[in-house]
Design a protein around this motif. Structure first.
Motif, short mmCIF file in Angstrom:
data_model
loop_
_atom_site.label_atom_id
_atom_site.label_comp_id
_atom_site.label_asym_id
_atom_site.label_seq_id
_atom_site.Cartn_x
_atom_site.Cartn_y
_atom_site.Cartn_z
N GLU A 6 0.84 -1.20 0.00
CA GLU A 6 0.00 0.00 0.00
C GLU A 6 0.87 1.25 0.00
O GLU A 6 0.57 2.23 -0.69
CB GLU A 6 -0.93 -0.01 1.21
CG GLU A 6 -2.03 -1.06 1.13
CD GLU A 6 -2.85 -1.14 2.40
OE1 GLU A 6 -2.42 -0.53 3.42
OE2 GLU A 6 -3.90 -1.79 2.38
N ASN A 7 1.95 1.22 0.78
CA ASN A 7 2.85 2.37 0.82
C ASN A 7 3.52 2.57 -0.53
O ASN A 7 3.67 3.72 -0.99
CB ASN A 7 3.91 2.17 1.91
CG ASN A 7 3.35 2.37 3.32
OD1 ASN A 7 2.30 2.98 3.48
ND2 ASN A 7 4.03 1.83 4.31
N LEU A 13 1.74 6.56 -6.85
CA LEU A 13 0.61 7.43 -7.21
C LEU A 13 0.99 8.90 -7.02
O LEU A 13 0.63 9.76 -7.84
CB LEU A 13 -0.61 7.08 -6.37
CG LEU A 13 -1.91 7.83 -6.72
CD1 LEU A 13 -2.31 7.58 -8.17
CD2 LEU A 13 -3.02 7.41 -5.77
N THR A 14 1.73 9.18 -5.97
CA THR A 14 2.19 10.56 -5.73
C THR A 14 3.11 11.02 -6.85
O THR A 14 3.02 12.16 -7.32
CB THR A 14 2.90 10.65 -4.37
OG1 THR A 14 2.00 10.27 -3.33
CG2 THR A 14 3.41 12.06 -4.11
N LEU A 15 4.00 10.13 -7.29
CA LEU A 15 4.89 10.46 -8.41
C LEU A 15 4.09 10.75 -9.67
O LEU A 15 4.36 11.71 -10.40
CB LEU A 15 5.87 9.31 -8.67
CG LEU A 15 6.95 9.05 -7.62
CD1 LEU A 15 7.72 7.78 -7.96
CD2 LEU A 15 7.90 10.24 -7.51
N GLU A 229 2.69 -2.61 -15.41
CA GLU A 229 1.25 -2.81 -15.26
C GLU A 229 0.67 -2.04 -14.07
O GLU A 229 -0.36 -1.36 -14.23
CB GLU A 229 0.92 -4.29 -15.15
CG GLU A 229 -0.58 -4.55 -15.06
CD GLU A 229 -0.92 -6.03 -14.95
OE1 GLU A 229 -2.09 -6.38 -15.21
OE2 GLU A 229 -0.01 -6.83 -14.63
N PRO A 230 1.27 -2.11 -12.88
CA PRO A 230 0.68 -1.35 -11.76
C PRO A 230 0.70 0.16 -11.99
O PRO A 230 -0.19 0.87 -11.50
CB PRO A 230 1.53 -1.76 -10.56
CG PRO A 230 2.80 -2.30 -11.13
CD PRO A 230 2.43 -2.93 -12.43
N VAL A 231 1.69 0.64 -12.71
CA VAL A 231 1.74 2.08 -13.03
C VAL A 231 0.55 2.43 -13.93
O VAL A 231 -0.13 3.44 -13.73
CB VAL A 231 3.07 2.45 -13.70
CG1 VAL A 231 3.13 3.96 -13.95
CG2 VAL A 231 4.26 2.02 -12.85
N LEU A 232 0.31 1.58 -14.93
CA LEU A 232 -0.83 1.80 -15.83
C LEU A 232 -2.14 1.75 -15.06
O LEU A 232 -3.03 2.59 -15.28
CB LEU A 232 -0.81 0.74 -16.93
CG LEU A 232 -1.97 0.78 -17.94
CD1 LEU A 232 -2.03 2.11 -18.68
CD2 LEU A 232 -1.85 -0.39 -18.93
N GLU A 233 -2.29 0.79 -14.16
CA GLU A 233 -3.52 0.66 -13.39
C GLU A 233 -3.75 1.89 -12.51
O GLU A 233 -4.88 2.40 -12.41
CB GLU A 233 -3.48 -0.60 -12.54
CG GLU A 233 -3.56 -1.89 -13.35
CD GLU A 233 -3.44 -3.12 -12.48
OE1 GLU A 233 -3.10 -2.98 -11.28
OE2 GLU A 233 -3.68 -4.23 -12.99
N LEU A 234 -2.69 2.38 -11.88
CA LEU A 234 -2.82 3.57 -11.03
C LEU A 234 -3.17 4.80 -11.87
O LEU A 234 -3.99 5.62 -11.45
CB LEU A 234 -1.51 3.81 -10.25
CG LEU A 234 -1.23 2.84 -9.10
CD1 LEU A 234 0.19 3.03 -8.59
CD2 LEU A 234 -2.24 3.05 -7.98
#
Length: 237
Positions: A6-7, A13-15, A229-234
């Motif tokens: 989560e962190n 997400l902040t980036l 993938e997680p970057v795209l999802e966020l």
């Protein structure tokens, strides 16, 4: 989901939210340039070309055995900066990179991530040690050049400006009128992280395997993903 995960997601997400401009390294985060055209073979060919001109002693044993064409090019430039020899060697490397671009392997999720980031209004730029001619050729083949043009900043004849020097990042920031803190760099090498740090740009590491992840973390990268993938999802979220 663990607290650590989560962190990590919160930091990424902040980036993403803070990035008015995203500066992409090319070989790694966008594609594997030498997936079908061995970089080892290119480096060996450059070494053989030098040796064929009686310049065997121009490289140390370590440089000859590095199997990295960028190492060979930089080594010659350090000893003969700005020379015709360096210019010819750089052109030979560019020729090999152009050949490699035809068989380069897209990095998973890179294409949709680039298109999505462009669609939501962020500006994108390439900041790479590869030839800008090669970058443009690859991006055109994927229908992506419009997401970046005209902001493609690659290798020039001034080889001292290659990363980890932040020169190409600074060019991109100046051209887009962006403060370093309002940008984000995505890179896969310690030299990318160092260039971003020297330019004052936040950094997100991409590592296609655990070895590359370890190198990035040892270089001080705080946020490293092994998939886009997680970057795209966020970003989509």
């Amino acid at each position: 989901m663990t607290v650590e995960t989560e962190n990590e997601q919160h930091r990424i997400l902040t980036l993403i939210k803070g990035a008015r401009v995203v500066l992409w390294d090319f070989d790694g985060p966008i594609c594997r340039l030498f997936a079908g055209h061995s970089a080892d073979g290119v480096a060996s060919d450059l070494v053989s070309w030098l040796e064929g001109r009686g310049l065997h002693g121009l490289l140390t044993d370590r440089e000859r055995e590095s199997l990295d064409p960028q190492v060979v090019l930089r080594a010659v430039d350090r000893r003969h900066p700005g020379s015709d020899l360096v210019a010819e060697l750089e052109e030979r490397l560019t020729h090999e990179e152009l050949r490699a671009a035809t068989s380069a392997m897209p990095t998973p999720y890179a294409d949709p991530l680039i298109r999505t980031w462009s669609a939501v209004g962020s500006r994108l730029a390439i900041t790479t040690n590869n030839s800008p001619r090669v970058v443009r050729k690859y991006l055109e083949s994927r229908g992506l050049v419009g997401c970046f043009a005209p902001h493609i900043y690659g290798r020039t004849q001034e080889l001292r400006h290659l990363k980890p020097d932040p020169h190409c990042l600074v060019r991109a920031l100046n051209a887009t009128g962006t403060a370093p803190a309002d940008a984000l760099m995505i890179g896969d090498a310690p030299s990318d992280r160092e260039a971003a740090t020297r330019a004052g740009v936040p950094f997100l590491g991409y590592a296609r395997n655990s070895r590359k992840a370890k190198l990035l973390k040892e270089a001080g990268a705080g946020d490293v993903v092994e998939s886009l993938e997680p970057v795209l999802e966020l970003l989509r979220g």
